[in-house]
Write a protein that holds these residues in place. Structure first.
Motif, PDB file in Angstrom:
ATOM      1  N   TYR A   5       0.837  -1.132   0.011  1.00  0.00           N
ATOM      2  CA  TYR A   5       0.032  -0.050   0.061  1.00  0.00           C
ATOM      3  C   TYR A   5       0.905   1.403  -0.050  1.00  0.00           C
ATOM      4  O   TYR A   5       1.928   1.194   0.709  1.00  0.00           O
ATOM      5  CB  TYR A   5      -1.083  -0.029   1.154  1.00  0.00           C
ATOM      6  CG  TYR A   5      -1.910  -1.258   1.099  1.00  0.00           C
ATOM      7  CD1 TYR A   5      -2.842  -1.117   0.609  1.00  0.00           C
ATOM      8  CD2 TYR A   5      -1.583  -2.308   1.645  1.00  0.00           C
ATOM      9  CE1 TYR A   5      -3.849  -2.130   0.229  1.00  0.00           C
ATOM     10  CE2 TYR A   5      -2.507  -3.548   1.603  1.00  0.00           C
ATOM     11  CZ  TYR A   5      -3.688  -3.410   1.091  1.00  0.00           C
ATOM     12  OH  TYR A   5      -4.366  -4.411   0.866  1.00  0.00           O
ATOM     13  N   GLY A   6       0.394   2.314  -0.974  1.00  0.00           N
ATOM     14  CA  GLY A   6       1.274   3.371  -0.971  1.00  0.00           C
ATOM     15  C   GLY A   6       2.265   3.483  -2.423  1.00  0.00           C
ATOM     16  O   GLY A   6       2.377   2.535  -3.065  1.00  0.00           O
ATOM     17  N   ASN A   8       1.437   4.628  -5.220  1.00  0.00           N
ATOM     18  CA  ASN A   8       0.484   4.288  -6.458  1.00  0.00           C
ATOM     19  C   ASN A   8      -0.137   5.564  -6.787  1.00  0.00           C
ATOM     20  O   ASN A   8      -0.739   6.352  -5.848  1.00  0.00           O
ATOM     21  CB  ASN A   8      -0.626   3.021  -6.204  1.00  0.00           C
ATOM     22  CG  ASN A   8      -0.959   2.609  -7.102  1.00  0.00           C
ATOM     23  OD1 ASN A   8      -1.623   3.443  -8.316  1.00  0.00           O
ATOM     24  ND2 ASN A   8      -1.219   1.225  -7.427  1.00  0.00           N
ATOM     25  N   SER A   9      -0.164   5.868  -8.111  1.00  0.00           N
ATOM     26  CA  SER A   9      -0.794   7.063  -8.349  1.00  0.00           C
ATOM     27  C   SER A   9      -2.132   6.980  -8.416  1.00  0.00           C
ATOM     28  O   SER A   9      -2.938   8.053  -8.327  1.00  0.00           O
ATOM     29  CB  SER A   9      -0.259   7.554  -9.848  1.00  0.00           C
ATOM     30  OG  SER A   9      -0.888   6.239 -10.910  1.00  0.00           O
ATOM     31  N   ASP A  10      -2.827   5.832  -8.173  1.00  0.00           N
ATOM     32  CA  ASP A  10      -4.503   5.573  -7.878  1.00  0.00           C
ATOM     33  C   ASP A  10      -4.484   5.719  -6.667  1.00  0.00           C
ATOM     34  O   ASP A  10      -4.387   4.579  -5.792  1.00  0.00           O
ATOM     35  CB  ASP A  10      -4.696   4.297  -8.650  1.00  0.00           C
ATOM     36  CG  ASP A  10      -6.110   4.361  -8.741  1.00  0.00           C
ATOM     37  OD1 ASP A  10      -6.918   5.224  -8.148  1.00  0.00           O
ATOM     38  OD2 ASP A  10      -6.774   3.083  -8.807  1.00  0.00           O
ATOM     39  N   ARG A  11      -4.800   6.663  -5.901  1.00  0.00           N
ATOM     40  CA  ARG A  11      -4.981   6.769  -4.375  1.00  0.00           C
ATOM     41  C   ARG A  11      -5.792   5.635  -3.659  1.00  0.00           C
ATOM     42  O   ARG A  11      -5.264   5.423  -2.702  1.00  0.00           O
ATOM     43  CB  ARG A  11      -5.466   8.106  -3.824  1.00  0.00           C
ATOM     44  CG  ARG A  11      -5.580   8.373  -2.478  1.00  0.00           C
ATOM     45  CD  ARG A  11      -5.477   9.543  -2.089  1.00  0.00           C
ATOM     46  NE  ARG A  11      -4.277  10.248  -2.710  1.00  0.00           N
ATOM     47  CZ  ARG A  11      -3.379  11.135  -2.185  1.00  0.00           C
ATOM     48  NH1 ARG A  11      -3.623  11.392  -0.990  1.00  0.00           N
ATOM     49  NH2 ARG A  11      -2.736  11.652  -2.880  1.00  0.00           N
ATOM     50  N   GLN A  13      -6.005   2.805  -4.348  1.00  0.00           N
ATOM     51  CA  GLN A  13      -4.888   1.642  -4.194  1.00  0.00           C
ATOM     52  C   GLN A  13      -3.854   1.741  -2.990  1.00  0.00           C
ATOM     53  O   GLN A  13      -3.220   0.811  -2.587  1.00  0.00           O
ATOM     54  CB  GLN A  13      -4.163   1.338  -5.494  1.00  0.00           C
ATOM     55  CG  GLN A  13      -5.116   0.991  -6.556  1.00  0.00           C
ATOM     56  CD  GLN A  13      -5.770  -0.072  -6.265  1.00  0.00           C
ATOM     57  OE1 GLN A  13      -5.533  -0.993  -5.976  1.00  0.00           O
ATOM     58  NE2 GLN A  13      -7.170  -0.122  -6.563  1.00  0.00           N
ATOM     59  N   ASN A  14      -3.792   3.048  -2.343  1.00  0.00           N
ATOM     60  CA  ASN A  14      -3.170   3.351  -1.209  1.00  0.00           C
ATOM     61  C   ASN A  14      -3.701   3.160   0.225  1.00  0.00           C
ATOM     62  O   ASN A  14      -3.044   3.519   1.399  1.00  0.00           O
ATOM     63  CB  ASN A  14      -2.354   4.670  -1.419  1.00  0.00           C
ATOM     64  CG  ASN A  14      -1.604   4.986  -2.445  1.00  0.00           C
ATOM     65  OD1 ASN A  14      -1.065   3.648  -3.209  1.00  0.00           O
ATOM     66  ND2 ASN A  14      -1.482   6.077  -2.919  1.00  0.00           N
ATOM     67  N   ILE A  15      -4.971   2.719   0.134  1.00  0.00           N
ATOM     68  CA  ILE A  15      -6.011   2.707   1.379  1.00  0.00           C
ATOM     69  C   ILE A  15      -6.104   1.464   1.940  1.00  0.00           C
ATOM     70  O   ILE A  15      -6.547   0.425   0.900  1.00  0.00           O
ATOM     71  CB  ILE A  15      -7.083   3.466   1.143  1.00  0.00           C
ATOM     72  CG1 ILE A  15      -6.903   5.007   0.809  1.00  0.00           C
ATOM     73  CG2 ILE A  15      -8.187   3.461   2.296  1.00  0.00           C
ATOM     74  CD1 ILE A  15      -7.972   5.912   0.408  1.00  0.00           C
ATOM     75  N   CYS A 105      -3.877   5.103   5.078  1.00  0.00           N
ATOM     76  CA  CYS A 105      -3.683   5.740   3.673  1.00  0.00           C
ATOM     77  C   CYS A 105      -1.757   6.045   3.736  1.00  0.00           C
ATOM     78  O   CYS A 105      -1.501   6.649   4.616  1.00  0.00           O
ATOM     79  CB  CYS A 105      -4.299   6.779   3.314  1.00  0.00           C
ATOM     80  SG  CYS A 105      -4.040   7.304   1.516  1.00  0.00           S
ATOM     81  N   ASP A 107       1.249   7.466   1.552  1.00  0.00           N
ATOM     82  CA  ASP A 107       1.551   8.166   0.102  1.00  0.00           C
ATOM     83  C   ASP A 107       3.146   8.588   0.392  1.00  0.00           C
ATOM     84  O   ASP A 107       3.375   8.586   1.432  1.00  0.00           O
ATOM     85  CB  ASP A 107       0.656   9.351   0.183  1.00  0.00           C
ATOM     86  CG  ASP A 107       0.441   9.537  -1.203  1.00  0.00           C
ATOM     87  OD1 ASP A 107       1.037   9.286  -2.162  1.00  0.00           O
ATOM     88  OD2 ASP A 107      -0.734  10.378  -1.583  1.00  0.00           O
TER      89      ASP A 107
END
Length: 108
Positions: A5-6, A8-11, A13-15, A105, A107
């Motif tokens: 997780y993290g 990734n430009s598709d937020r 996918q980071n959650i 999340c 990032d």
């Protein structure tokens, strides 16, 4: 732990939402990629004490901060500059009628 997780430009996918913890216990471990970590905790049923922990190797764990006591409700915390590979949530004081649900999340 096949998903990281993290980073990734598709937020979405980071959650990740951890399985709820009822009473005391430790969540599953997830692998992350990023140094900005935002956490939303949902506490129900009464006060709990918990800690977000990080690890480089999945064996040795340290808290991002000291354990915190949280009342029922929704709580948001952000941690910046922590470069760890794995995270987990540890509930150290609770009761069988209390639940913690944590969403994270991560990032860059």
């Amino acid at each position: 732990m096949s998903t990281i997780y993290g980073g990734n430009s598709d937020r979405p996918q980071n959650i990740y939402t951890f399985a709820p913890i009822t009473n005391v216990g430790t969540s599953e471990v997830i692998e992350i990629d990023g140094t900005i970590i935002t956490v939303i905790d949902k506490v129900t049923g009464g006060q709990i004490t918990h800690q977000l922990q990080g690890s480089m190797n999945g064996v040795d764990w340290a808290g991002f901060t000291d354990s915190s006591i949280k009342e029922p409700g929704i709580h948001l915390d952000t941690y910046s500059g922590y470069a760890v590979r794995y995270v987990r949530v540890v509930v150290s004081a609770s009761h069988a009628t209390r639940t913690l649900t944590t969403t994270i999340c991560c990032d860059a």
